[in-house]
Design a protein around this motif. Structure first.
Motif, PDB file in Angstrom:
ATOM      1  N   HIS A  93      48.691  15.711  80.745  1.00 24.50           N
ATOM      2  CA  HIS A  93      47.853  14.937  79.838  1.00 24.50           C
ATOM      3  C   HIS A  93      48.568  14.581  78.489  1.00 24.50           C
ATOM      4  CE1 HIS A  93      44.710  12.215  78.487  1.00 24.50           C
ATOM      5  NE2 HIS A  93      44.701  13.091  77.178  1.00 24.50           N
ATOM      6  N   LEU A  96      52.145  12.790  78.905  1.00 26.49           N
ATOM      7  CA  LEU A  96      51.997  11.541  79.072  1.00 26.49           C
ATOM      8  C   LEU A  96      51.313  10.666  77.907  1.00 26.49           C
ATOM      9  CD1 LEU A  96      50.482  11.482  82.998  1.00 26.49           C
ATOM     10  CD2 LEU A  96      52.989  10.960  81.961  1.00 26.49           C
ATOM     11  N   GLU A 100      53.490   7.586  76.391  1.00 27.52           N
ATOM     12  CA  GLU A 100      52.760   6.593  77.062  1.00 27.52           C
ATOM     13  C   GLU A 100      53.600   5.153  76.800  1.00 27.52           C
ATOM     14  OE1 GLU A 100      48.398   4.755  77.927  1.00 27.52           O
ATOM     15  OE2 GLU A 100      48.609   6.451  76.626  1.00 27.52           O
TER      16      GLU A 100
END
Length: 245
Positions: A93, A96, A100
């Protein structure tokens, strides 16, 4: 080999089929908590699959490699360990979320270029397929024509051999030519010898005829002398000569 088959079976059953059925149950019951749980699992399992594909090529020779894969899948699925949740929140997480925007930009560019590239590849593939079909058809026509031409020529040769007999070899042709040359030489030699013999006979005949003409001239001259002189001895000698001749 056995450990590889066992690890593949465990990954297929417990790592794919069971999570798929659990995801179906979460969708059916509309349980948000289960949604999050299995969505995090599928993200980690996708990354695991990519890493496994590369590792199977290079590090599969390591001891306990397949056993470690089995243990890792069980660790991801176990409710006690919740390995997928741990890896997702602590590693995936964060990475990313950090990249992103870059990932979204790359995906958009890839989708745009991919569409144009797909159209270009499709047009090239269509033109290539058309060229292949045309060349194949042309080669097929030429091959059929050559086959028919060869078959007709072979039939003609076979029929000629049936009527004319087997074709002579090169050695037989050379021997026949030599024999013809020898026969022509013999014929020419015989003809030259015949001509020389005829010439000799002609010379003999000419000599005989010339001698006869000389004798006749001599006899005619003596006859004239006998008639002019009236000598009986001359007449008798002339008669004896004419009788001998």
């Amino acid at each position: 080999m056995i450990s590889a088959l066992v690890s593949r079976f465990v990954i297929l059953v417990f790592g794919t089929l069971y999570p798929a059925y659990a995801s179906y149950k979460a969708i059916k019951t509309r349980n948000t908590k289960e949604y999050l749980k299995w969505m995090m699992y599928w993200v980690i399992f996708a990354l695991f699959t990519c890493a496994e594909t590369v590792a199977d090529l290079f590090v599969c020779w390591l001891p306990f490699y397949y056993e470690l894969k089995i243990v890792f899948i069980i660790w991801l699925l176990s409710p006690a360990t919740q390995g997928s949740k741990i890896i997702y929140k602590k590693i995936v997480h964060r990475q990313l979320a950090k990249h992103e925007e870059e990932i979204d930009t790359y995906i958009e560019q890839a989708s745009d270029k991919g569409y144009s590239a797909l159209l270009e590849i499709g047009s090239r593939g269509l033109s290539y397929a058309t060229n292949v079909v045309l060349t194949t058809a042309m080669k097929g026509q030429t091959a059929v024509a050559d086959h028919l031409r060869r078959s007709y020529s072979l039939n003609d040769v076979g029929s000629n051999q049936l009527f004319e007999g087997p074709s002579p070899t090169d050695s037989e042709i050379v021997i026949e030519r030599k024999q013809k040359k020898e026969r022509t030489k013999k014929q020419s030699a015989k003809a030259s010898s015949d001509l020389s013999s005829v010439d000799e006979e002609d010379d003999d005949d000419s000599k005989i005829s010339s001698s006869k003409r000389q004798l006749q001239n001599t006899y005619s001259l003596e006859e004239k002398i006998c008639n002019a002189t009236g000598d009986s001895n001359v007449k008798q000698r002339w008669k004896r000569r004419s009788g001998d001749d």
